[in-house]
Scaffold this motif. Structure first.
Motif, short mmCIF file in Angstrom:
data_model
loop_
_atom_site.label_atom_id
_atom_site.label_comp_id
_atom_site.label_asym_id
_atom_site.label_seq_id
_atom_site.Cartn_x
_atom_site.Cartn_y
_atom_site.Cartn_z
N ASN A 134 -45.11 5.34 11.23
CA ASN A 134 -43.77 4.78 11.36
C ASN A 134 -43.28 4.87 12.80
O ASN A 134 -43.27 5.95 13.38
CB ASN A 134 -42.79 5.52 10.44
CG ASN A 134 -43.03 5.20 8.99
OD1 ASN A 134 -42.85 4.07 8.56
ND2 ASN A 134 -43.48 6.20 8.24
N GLU B 101 -34.14 11.92 5.84
CA GLU B 101 -35.15 11.03 6.42
C GLU B 101 -36.38 11.82 6.89
O GLU B 101 -37.52 11.46 6.57
CB GLU B 101 -34.50 10.31 7.60
CG GLU B 101 -35.18 9.08 8.08
CD GLU B 101 -35.14 7.93 7.09
OE1 GLU B 101 -36.23 7.49 6.75
OE2 GLU B 101 -34.06 7.48 6.67
N GLY B 102 -36.17 12.89 7.61
CA GLY B 102 -37.29 13.69 8.11
C GLY B 102 -38.00 14.44 7.00
O GLY B 102 -39.23 14.52 6.97
N THR C 81 -40.19 3.79 13.52
CA THR C 81 -38.81 4.21 13.31
C THR C 81 -38.69 4.75 11.89
O THR C 81 -39.66 4.74 11.14
CB THR C 81 -37.82 3.05 13.48
OG1 THR C 81 -38.29 1.97 12.69
CG2 THR C 81 -37.69 2.63 14.91
N PHE C 82 -37.48 5.15 11.53
CA PHE C 82 -37.28 5.73 10.22
C PHE C 82 -37.34 4.68 9.12
O PHE C 82 -37.17 3.50 9.36
CB PHE C 82 -35.93 6.45 10.16
CG PHE C 82 -35.92 7.67 11.02
CD1 PHE C 82 -36.82 8.68 10.81
CD2 PHE C 82 -35.01 7.79 12.05
CE1 PHE C 82 -36.83 9.81 11.60
CE2 PHE C 82 -35.01 8.91 12.85
CZ PHE C 82 -35.92 9.92 12.62
N THR C 83 -37.58 5.16 7.89
CA THR C 83 -37.68 4.24 6.75
C THR C 83 -36.31 3.73 6.34
O THR C 83 -36.20 2.69 5.72
CB THR C 83 -38.28 4.97 5.54
OG1 THR C 83 -37.41 6.07 5.22
CG2 THR C 83 -39.65 5.50 5.84
N LEU D 292 -40.66 12.66 12.43
CA LEU D 292 -41.15 11.30 12.72
C LEU D 292 -42.35 11.32 13.65
O LEU D 292 -43.40 10.73 13.37
CB LEU D 292 -40.01 10.48 13.36
CG LEU D 292 -40.36 9.06 13.83
CD1 LEU D 292 -40.64 8.16 12.64
CD2 LEU D 292 -39.22 8.48 14.66
N ASN E 95 -35.31 15.44 12.04
CA ASN E 95 -35.77 14.09 11.70
C ASN E 95 -36.76 13.58 12.73
O ASN E 95 -37.82 13.07 12.39
CB ASN E 95 -34.58 13.11 11.69
CG ASN E 95 -33.81 13.16 10.40
OD1 ASN E 95 -34.29 13.71 9.42
ND2 ASN E 95 -32.62 12.59 10.40
N TYR E 96 -36.40 13.72 14.00
CA TYR E 96 -37.27 13.18 15.03
C TYR E 96 -38.55 13.98 15.16
O TYR E 96 -39.62 13.42 15.40
CB TYR E 96 -36.51 13.08 16.37
CG TYR E 96 -35.63 11.87 16.35
CD1 TYR E 96 -36.14 10.61 16.62
CD2 TYR E 96 -34.30 11.97 15.98
CE1 TYR E 96 -35.36 9.49 16.54
CE2 TYR E 96 -33.50 10.85 15.89
CZ TYR E 96 -34.04 9.61 16.18
OH TYR E 96 -33.27 8.50 16.08
N MET F 140 -40.21 12.08 5.13
CA MET F 140 -41.47 11.78 5.82
C MET F 140 -42.45 12.94 5.72
O MET F 140 -43.64 12.74 5.53
CB MET F 140 -41.21 11.46 7.28
CG MET F 140 -40.68 10.07 7.45
SD MET F 140 -40.60 9.66 9.17
CE MET F 140 -40.45 7.91 9.05
#
Lengths: 355, 321
Positions: A272, A87-88, A274-276, A154, A150-151, A91
């Motif tokens: 974003n 996820e990260g 939140t995550f996709t 984000l 990830n965070y 992005m």
């Protein structure tokens, strides 16, 4: 011995199939219990993605990032690493590709497009390299470190968009046509879906994963480390290097997934909150696909179909689209519980269970 | 603005944002001490927040008034405990990969709660706002103490103090009772614990269910003190932040408490920094990513080594060496 091997591989193929059937069955029971019509819901999904060109196109479009992020998870799995950080990385790749496209918008297409895709791949690779390095050097568990990454990704990407590339609508400006993967031809072919040329990148990536892992010395080492770190070390392989390499390549796949969204589907990047969810879905895709390139394509097609078909299901049968997420979650549970599925199957067939 | 006034803004808002994190990360201590990794804390918080919203609305409707959110927190704890049983069954009895199961748990919670919200509230993507939330108040007597009163006891919620109290109770349970010793032994060396007659499977079930109860309470507290309604983005990363707090706190109740307070501090600063001189110059992104960056640094061992329980993440199979 040979027969035993055959039996095992047949069994491993059976588990994903059983899991999907069980997942869909549970979904049907939930719909039935909450007063919806399961038959209508499922048939609407099938009809839309197989008979309506728009939804068929959207399904293939949704498959592109799903397959790429599935490959990312599967690749790391092969080296015994669990990359929850897709996820990260996605992005980071998305942002880098869009930023590159906007930053060098005067370049001709044959340079800018590959360059932007490359930027996404590099950013994703870097985002994967960091947890790989932390794991190799400091034994930091990659599950925890990739979640943290990830965070960081984000918040950092949304900050960078806000500060440097902000335009109306809480997003970056649209990328120049010279960096775009979109195609009028494909859109017309599918009655206006967002299908883009990124599917070629996805196909190449599938081949690349197979080639790297099963046709090169590097891939042999990566898989060997996945089977046993100690044995690999003893055989003279550099385990640390392989861990870093695996996470980096995994990150590259994830970064490509982001680039496909940025240069193909959306042509920009939004801020974003939140995550996709694509990266987390990638975990499901990889697991269901048994971490093989072909399996990832098949399960990517299944999940993409469910998700785009879910929109029709919502409008035709009135079932909230979240049901699809529930089904995907259940499928992961069932695949993960392969041991019990196997055991139950053994009982069911009246054979003696062998672990 | 004086330093005192700054403290009067920051400390209460830190306590407010930290409370859900404290509860949830304490839950994480139980499950990971028993040897089961729980990535699903986020999902458990979602279930807790969802249950709290629905329960508060229902209780308000039947005339419980100001008691509704308190009862709702308890109900949410039960709901979280029941929901966590899925993770327990799949990862302990079915021996699935614990990370995989946790990921699926998050998926399921996010899908199921919104599915149910749409079902219960006629297709809308969010619940109505609850009327009786747990408000920030000045605690009687204590808030009158000079200096300490305005900083620690004005504009706070009781839940924050309950959370801190819970950390002490957890510490006592885990480190000073036979139950705690068994729980830890199961997470460190399950085979040895088994030979001594400890039921490994049962202890791990208890660990996971406790994490569900605490996670549910954490989510509920977040809902009744901060957001007041449940939708897709209510729980967005709180559970993972609690997971980070657990690791940052080195799998210890007090560590988790301290880390949660610190992360709450960073989060509340990112919101309140606009009012505070000098800090309003700092882009909030630094405060937002600080918890995660710091957790990574702690894990690298520069600031004292953080070591997980030895058998954390490994399914226990009797007789396997």
């Amino acid at each position: 011995m040979n027969q035993l091997l055959k039996k095992i591989s047949w069994m491993t193929l059976l588990i994903p199939v059983i899991s999907v059937i069980l997942g869909l069955l549970c979904g049907a029971i939930i719909m039935w219990a909450t007063g919806y019509d399961p038959l209508l819901a499922y048939s609407s999904i099938v009809q839309s993605i197989f008979l309506q060109p728009y939804y068929a196109g959207e399904t293939i479009r949704a498959m592109i990032p799903l397959v790429l992020s599935g490959l990312a998870v599967a690749f790391a799995f092969r080296t015994g690493l669990f990359n929850i950080g897709v996820e990260g990385q996605l992005m980071a790749g998305w942002f880098a590709s869009v930023a590159c496209a906007i930053g060098f918008d005067s370049l001709p297409k044959f340079i800018l497009l590959p360059l932007s895709i490359l930027a996404g791949a590099v950013a994703g690779g870097l985002w994967g390299l960091i947890p790989g390095f932390l794991k190799a050097r400091f034994k930091v568990h990659e599950v925890i470190s990739t979640i943290m990454m990830n965070y960081i990704s984000l918040y950092t990407t949304s900050y960078l968009i806000k500060t440097f590339l902000f335009t109306q609508g809480e997003r970056t400006p649209t990328i120049p046509p010279a960096a775009s993967l979109a195609s009028n031809f494909l859109a017309n072919l599918t009655q206006g879906s967002r299908l883009h040329w990124g599917f070629i990148v996805a196909i190449l990536a599938v081949i690349a994963m197979w080639f790297i892992l099963w046709r090169t010395t590097m891939g042999f080492e990566l898989r060997s480390v996945g089977f046993s770190q100690d044995a690999s070390q003893y055989a003279g392989m550099n385990v640390s290097r392989n861990i870093i390499l695996s996470m980096t390549i995994s990150g590259i796949f994830a970064g490509l997934a982001g680039a496909m969204e940025g240069l193909g589907t959306y042509q920009y990047m939004m801020i974003n909150a939140t995550f996709t969810g694509i990266g987390f879905n990638g975990i499901a895709v990889a697991l269901l696909g048994l971490n093989t390139p072909i399996g990832v394509v098949l399960s990517g097609a299944l999940f993409a179909g469910l998700q785009t078909g879910g929109l029709t299901m919502q409008s035709v049968a009135g079932v909230p689209i979240e049901l699809i997420q529930i089904i995907i979650a259940l499928i992961i549970f069932f695949v993960g519980s392969g041991y019990v599925v196997q055991w139950a199957w053994g009982r069911f067939m009246g054979r003696r269970h062998k672990a | 603005m004086s330093f005192f006034e700054v403290l009067c803004i920051i400390v209460p808002s830190t306590l407010l944002t930290a409370a859900p994190l404290i509860f949830t990360s304490l839950g994480g201590v139980f499950t990971e001490r028993s040897g089961v990794v729980n990535i699903g804390l986020e999902g458990l918080m979602s279930v807790g927040a969802f249950t709290a919203a629905v329960a508060t609305l229902a209780l308000e409707h039947s005339g419980f008034g100001a008691f509704s959110p308190w009862l709702a927190i308890l109900i949410a704890g039960v709901a979280g405990g029941i929901f966590s049983l899925i993770h327990a069954v799949v990862s302990i009895s079915f021996r699935a990969d614990q990370t995989v199961s946790g990921v699926a748990l998050n998926f399921l919670a996010a899908g199921l709660t919104i599915f149910l919200v749409k079902l219960i509230y006629n297709g809308g993507g969010q619940t109505p706002y609850i009327e009786n939330n747990i408000d920030k108040i000045n605690i009687p007597l204590l808030s009158k103490i000079p200096i300490i009163g305005p900083i620690f006891f004005q504009q706070v919620t009781y839940t924050s103090y309950l959370a801190i109290l819970a950390a002490f109770v957890c510490w006592y349970v885990i480190f000073k009772t036979p139950f705690g010793l068994r729980l830890r032994s199961v997470g460190e060396h399950p085979a040895a614990a088994d030979t001594l007659g400890i039921n490994v499977i049962r202890m791990r079930y208890i660990g996971v269910v406790l994490s569900g109860i605490f996670g549910g309470i954490g989510g509920a507290v977040y809902l009744v003190t901060i957001t007041s309604n449940y939708n897709v983005s209510t729980i967005a990363g709180q559970g993972f932040l609690a997971l980070a707090a657990l690791v940052f706190g080195k799998w210890h109740p007090f560590g988790a408490l301290g880390a949660s307070l610190f992360f709450g501090f960073a989060q509340s600063l990112s919101i309140t920094s606009q009012q505070i001189p000098y800090l309003d110059q700092l882009p909030s992104v630094y405060l937002l990513i600080a918890p995660y960056v710091l957790t990574l640094i702690v894990l690298t061992g520069f600031v004292g080594r953080a070591v997980a329980p030895k058998a954390d993440g490994l399914p226990y199979i009797k007789g396997q060496r």
